[in-house]
Design a protein around this motif. Structure first.
Motif, PDB file in Angstrom:
ATOM      1  N   ARG A  49       0.845  -1.194   0.000  1.00  0.00           N
ATOM      2  CA  ARG A  49       0.000   0.000   0.000  1.00  0.00           C
ATOM      3  C   ARG A  49       0.879   1.242   0.000  1.00  0.00           C
ATOM      4  O   ARG A  49       2.026   1.204   0.486  1.00  0.00           O
ATOM      5  CB  ARG A  49      -0.928   0.014   1.210  1.00  0.00           C
ATOM      6  CG  ARG A  49      -0.225   0.073   2.558  1.00  0.00           C
ATOM      7  CD  ARG A  49      -1.214  -0.065   3.699  1.00  0.00           C
ATOM      8  NE  ARG A  49      -0.540  -0.011   4.994  1.00  0.00           N
ATOM      9  CZ  ARG A  49      -0.351   1.109   5.701  1.00  0.00           C
ATOM     10  NH1 ARG A  49      -0.792   2.280   5.213  1.00  0.00           N
ATOM     11  NH2 ARG A  49       0.262   1.082   6.864  1.00  0.00           N
ATOM     12  N   GLU A  50       0.365   2.302  -0.544  1.00  0.00           N
ATOM     13  CA  GLU A  50       1.093   3.572  -0.573  1.00  0.00           C
ATOM     14  C   GLU A  50       0.717   4.392   0.649  1.00  0.00           C
ATOM     15  O   GLU A  50      -0.451   4.450   1.053  1.00  0.00           O
ATOM     16  CB  GLU A  50       0.769   4.321  -1.870  1.00  0.00           C
ATOM     17  CG  GLU A  50       1.265   3.571  -3.099  1.00  0.00           C
ATOM     18  CD  GLU A  50       0.925   4.243  -4.407  1.00  0.00           C
ATOM     19  OE1 GLU A  50       1.648   4.021  -5.393  1.00  0.00           O
ATOM     20  OE2 GLU A  50      -0.064   4.998  -4.455  1.00  0.00           O
ATOM     21  N   VAL A  51       1.734   5.030   1.238  1.00  0.00           N
ATOM     22  CA  VAL A  51       1.518   5.702   2.529  1.00  0.00           C
ATOM     23  C   VAL A  51       1.827   7.195   2.501  1.00  0.00           C
ATOM     24  O   VAL A  51       1.863   7.834   3.537  1.00  0.00           O
ATOM     25  CB  VAL A  51       2.369   5.030   3.638  1.00  0.00           C
ATOM     26  CG1 VAL A  51       1.871   3.642   3.922  1.00  0.00           C
ATOM     27  CG2 VAL A  51       3.848   5.002   3.280  1.00  0.00           C
ATOM     28  N   GLY A  52       2.046   7.756   1.352  1.00  0.00           N
ATOM     29  CA  GLY A  52       2.335   9.185   1.274  1.00  0.00           C
ATOM     30  C   GLY A  52       3.565   9.467   0.452  1.00  0.00           C
ATOM     31  O   GLY A  52       4.069   8.602  -0.254  1.00  0.00           O
ATOM     32  N   HIS A  53       4.051  10.690   0.555  1.00  0.00           N
ATOM     33  CA  HIS A  53       5.204  11.128  -0.233  1.00  0.00           C
ATOM     34  C   HIS A  53       6.427  11.294   0.647  1.00  0.00           C
ATOM     35  O   HIS A  53       6.341  11.771   1.781  1.00  0.00           O
ATOM     36  CB  HIS A  53       4.904  12.444  -0.954  1.00  0.00           C
ATOM     37  CG  HIS A  53       3.873  12.308  -2.025  1.00  0.00           C
ATOM     38  ND1 HIS A  53       2.522  12.324  -1.763  1.00  0.00           N
ATOM     39  CD2 HIS A  53       4.004  12.118  -3.363  1.00  0.00           C
ATOM     40  CE1 HIS A  53       1.847  12.167  -2.890  1.00  0.00           C
ATOM     41  NE2 HIS A  53       2.724  12.039  -3.878  1.00  0.00           N
ATOM     42  N   ASN A  59      17.896  18.341  -5.907  1.00  0.00           N
ATOM     43  CA  ASN A  59      17.677  19.024  -7.182  1.00  0.00           C
ATOM     44  C   ASN A  59      16.205  19.351  -7.418  1.00  0.00           C
ATOM     45  O   ASN A  59      15.831  19.857  -8.475  1.00  0.00           O
ATOM     46  CB  ASN A  59      18.187  18.159  -8.342  1.00  0.00           C
ATOM     47  CG  ASN A  59      19.689  17.940  -8.254  1.00  0.00           C
ATOM     48  OD1 ASN A  59      20.419  18.815  -7.786  1.00  0.00           O
ATOM     49  ND2 ASN A  59      20.157  16.767  -8.699  1.00  0.00           N
ATOM     50  N   GLY A  60      15.388  19.041  -6.420  1.00  0.00           N
ATOM     51  CA  GLY A  60      13.958  19.313  -6.575  1.00  0.00           C
ATOM     52  C   GLY A  60      13.262  18.152  -7.258  1.00  0.00           C
ATOM     53  O   GLY A  60      13.704  17.016  -7.207  1.00  0.00           O
ATOM     54  N   GLY A  61      12.170  18.449  -7.910  1.00  0.00           N
ATOM     55  CA  GLY A  61      11.414  17.411  -8.594  1.00  0.00           C
ATOM     56  C   GLY A  61      10.294  16.878  -7.726  1.00  0.00           C
ATOM     57  O   GLY A  61      10.071  17.325  -6.595  1.00  0.00           O
ATOM     58  N   ARG A  62       9.566  15.928  -8.287  1.00  0.00           N
ATOM     59  CA  ARG A  62       8.416  15.374  -7.585  1.00  0.00           C
ATOM     60  C   ARG A  62       8.854  14.538  -6.394  1.00  0.00           C
ATOM     61  O   ARG A  62       9.856  13.820  -6.445  1.00  0.00           O
ATOM     62  CB  ARG A  62       7.599  14.501  -8.542  1.00  0.00           C
ATOM     63  CG  ARG A  62       6.996  15.277  -9.702  1.00  0.00           C
ATOM     64  CD  ARG A  62       6.352  14.352 -10.695  1.00  0.00           C
ATOM     65  NE  ARG A  62       5.269  13.582 -10.075  1.00  0.00           N
ATOM     66  CZ  ARG A  62       4.578  12.637 -10.704  1.00  0.00           C
ATOM     67  NH1 ARG A  62       4.889  12.330 -11.967  1.00  0.00           N
ATOM     68  NH2 ARG A  62       3.613  11.998 -10.084  1.00  0.00           N
ATOM     69  N   LYS A  63       8.058  14.646  -5.324  1.00  0.00           N
ATOM     70  CA  LYS A  63       8.353  13.827  -4.160  1.00  0.00           C
ATOM     71  C   LYS A  63       7.941  12.383  -4.442  1.00  0.00           C
ATOM     72  O   LYS A  63       6.869  12.144  -4.992  1.00  0.00           O
ATOM     73  CB  LYS A  63       7.589  14.354  -2.949  1.00  0.00           C
ATOM     74  CG  LYS A  63       8.015  15.749  -2.521  1.00  0.00           C
ATOM     75  CD  LYS A  63       7.167  16.237  -1.359  1.00  0.00           C
ATOM     76  CE  LYS A  63       7.585  17.658  -0.974  1.00  0.00           C
ATOM     77  NZ  LYS A  63       6.746  18.185   0.132  1.00  0.00           N
ATOM     78  N   PRO A  64       8.779  11.425  -4.089  1.00  0.00           N
ATOM     79  CA  PRO A  64       8.477  10.021  -4.409  1.00  0.00           C
ATOM     80  C   PRO A  64       7.336   9.474  -3.549  1.00  0.00           C
ATOM     81  O   PRO A  64       7.198   9.828  -2.374  1.00  0.00           O
ATOM     82  CB  PRO A  64       9.794   9.304  -4.095  1.00  0.00           C
ATOM     83  CG  PRO A  64      10.436  10.146  -3.039  1.00  0.00           C
ATOM     84  CD  PRO A  64      10.075  11.565  -3.372  1.00  0.00           C
ATOM     85  N   VAL A  65       6.542   8.604  -4.135  1.00  0.00           N
ATOM     86  CA  VAL A  65       5.501   7.903  -3.395  1.00  0.00           C
ATOM     87  C   VAL A  65       6.160   6.755  -2.626  1.00  0.00           C
ATOM     88  O   VAL A  65       6.963   6.010  -3.177  1.00  0.00           O
ATOM     89  CB  VAL A  65       4.421   7.352  -4.349  1.00  0.00           C
ATOM     90  CG1 VAL A  65       3.385   6.535  -3.564  1.00  0.00           C
ATOM     91  CG2 VAL A  65       3.745   8.487  -5.093  1.00  0.00           C
ATOM     92  N   MET A  66       5.794   6.626  -1.357  1.00  0.00           N
ATOM     93  CA  MET A  66       6.393   5.607  -0.497  1.00  0.00           C
ATOM     94  C   MET A  66       5.433   4.433  -0.330  1.00  0.00           C
ATOM     95  O   MET A  66       4.211   4.613  -0.240  1.00  0.00           O
ATOM     96  CB  MET A  66       6.729   6.190   0.882  1.00  0.00           C
ATOM     97  CG  MET A  66       7.521   7.496   0.823  1.00  0.00           C
ATOM     98  SD  MET A  66       9.165   7.302   0.112  1.00  0.00           S
ATOM     99  CE  MET A  66      10.039   6.587   1.491  1.00  0.00           C
ATOM    100  N   ALA A  67       5.994   3.229  -0.285  1.00  0.00           N
ATOM    101  CA  ALA A  67       5.163   2.021  -0.184  1.00  0.00           C
ATOM    102  C   ALA A  67       5.588   1.160   0.997  1.00  0.00           C
ATOM    103  O   ALA A  67       6.759   1.117   1.382  1.00  0.00           O
ATOM    104  CB  ALA A  67       5.261   1.206  -1.464  1.00  0.00           C
ATOM    105  N   LEU A  68       4.590   0.485   1.550  1.00  0.00           N
ATOM    106  CA  LEU A  68       4.788  -0.456   2.649  1.00  0.00           C
ATOM    107  C   LEU A  68       4.100  -1.772   2.326  1.00  0.00           C
ATOM    108  O   LEU A  68       3.175  -1.811   1.511  1.00  0.00           O
ATOM    109  CB  LEU A  68       4.147   0.084   3.934  1.00  0.00           C
ATOM    110  CG  LEU A  68       4.915   1.004   4.873  1.00  0.00           C
ATOM    111  CD1 LEU A  68       3.989   1.457   5.992  1.00  0.00           C
ATOM    112  CD2 LEU A  68       6.130   0.300   5.459  1.00  0.00           C
TER     113      LEU A  68
END
Length: 387
Positions: A49-53, A59-68
């Motif tokens: 499941r994904e739990v947020g960013h 260098n910036g850019g999109r925050k990665p989606v974190m999974a558990l």
């Protein structure tokens, strides 16, 4: 069956979660497209499941989606069967145990014991909102390829316990002996790499050793490795006389001696502790014998296998941990080359149950050949910290 890449991605999420796809890609040296495809598949299965960013790069850019790992996907049941009782826990996929039960089976035949276990499993399933993914059984004896080749309990030898419960509940079932389960527990719940080479000595109806070499459980020929209880041990006072390790060190003979001098027909742990603190000579003599012979066993194992550590799991030592100091003193007096650290398990009551849970979690996730590290979840940083 999962592919090697699928197994490794899932292993990363179990061991290092919360974790991003890009971090998995870097850890495994797999291209991002492959990881994303596997990630999406696991997500659709409901296993993760994904739990947020997480935090974006410098260098910036999109925050990665974190999974558990999705611990709500299902649960496993681990059961230990001993001479006069069975114990049982349910366990989530991240190794967290719940609902410990211990049930007396004194003067009960095998068929009734199986019925009692059946009822407890059925009741657990009925009360749960998620699905049962597998069951593990641990008992004293020789177990190989999920078959009981030898057991201290009457009726269990050559009985297909795994098939019996697999057919009843339509889930995979794993069988293992108690010492091997305890060794798996020490390997998987102590932290990654803490014990790559260890021996877990379990003292119950029999004295057995679970052996971990380079992170893997060593079973030997037909699962006979670690069957030390039947080995001969020279008598302390008459070297020409010998008996088995079980005779000198197993739980039952030691407790019988204690009950005999106390003139009781049951084990009174409070009385044992009180007599020990009161320096009751009869008890001290029994425990000194136990410590002496246990030291012989542990010293020989240390010298033969050269493990990183020997972990001892015994109810009498949980009650009286001070005895371990005497055991170490006796080992120190032995003329052996290798004297590994000798420690007591931190979870004597549930160690083998938790090791069994780990074994069936491996099976349920199709990760039999990969190491999982439980109780090691990191806290996710879900938002970028403002300076």
């Amino acid at each position: 069956m999962r592919t090697t890449n699928e197994k490794q991605v899932l292993q990363q999420i179990v061991n290092a979660g919360p974790i991003s796809r890009s971090q998995i890609s870097r850890n495994l040296c797999l291209n991002k497209v492959t990881v994303s495809d596997i990630y999406s598949q696991l997500l659709s299965e409901g296993l993760i499941r994904e739990v947020g960013h997480g935090v974006s790069t410098r260098n910036g850019g999109r925050k990665p989606v974190m999974a558990l790992l999705n611990v709500g996907y299902g649960y496993v049941i681990s059961i230990n069967i001993l001479r006069s009782r069975f114990s049982m826990i349910t366990c989530r996929l991240d190794g967290r145990s719940e609902n410990y039960q211990s049930v007396s089976t004194r003067d009960v035949d095998l068929t009734t014991v199986l019925d009692m276990i059946d009822e407890r499993i059925a009741a657990t399933i009925a009360a749960s909102e998620t699905k049962l993914l597998g069951i593990s059984f641990g008992l004293d004896g020789v177990i190989y390829d999920n078959q009981i080749l030898g057991a201290s309990l009457k009726g269990f030898k050559n009985f297909d316990l795994a098939k019996y419960f697999s057919d009843k509940f339509q889930v995979p079932v794993v069988l293992e002996n108690l010492a091997n389960e305890s060794a798996i527990y020490e390997r998987d719940f102590s932290g990654k790499g803490v014990y790559n080479n260890l021996i877990s000595v379990t003292i119950r109806d029999q004295v057995s050793a679970g052996i971990i070499t380079e992170g893997h459980l060593y079973r030997g020929h037909n699962g006979e490795a670690g069957n030390i209880g039947s080995c001969p041990l020279a008598d302390r006072y008459e070297e020409k006389t010998s008996d088995t390790v079980n005779h000198y060190v197993a739980e039952r003979p030691v407790l019988q001696k204690i009950m005999a001098y106390q003139k009781l027909d049951r084990v009174d742990v409070n009385r044992i502790r009180r007599d020990y603190l009161g320096h009751r000579p009869e008890l001290l003599a029994i425990l000194d014998e136990f410590a002496f012979y246990l030291a012989k066993v542990l010293g020989n194992l240390s010298n033969t296998f050269a493990p990183d550590a020997i972990v001892v799991n015994a109810p009498i030592l949980e009650l009286l941990p001070e005895i371990m100091d005497k055991v170490r003193t006796y080992v120190d007096s032995m003329a052996i080359m290798r004297k590994a650290p000798m420690i007591l398990t931190k979870n004597a009551k549930e160690a083998s149950l938790m090791g069994g849970a780990s074994a069936i979690i491996h099976k349920a996730l199709a990760l039999d050949d990969l190491q999982l590290t439980f109780g090691n979840q990191r806290s996710a940083v879900l938002e970028e910290v403002e300076s």
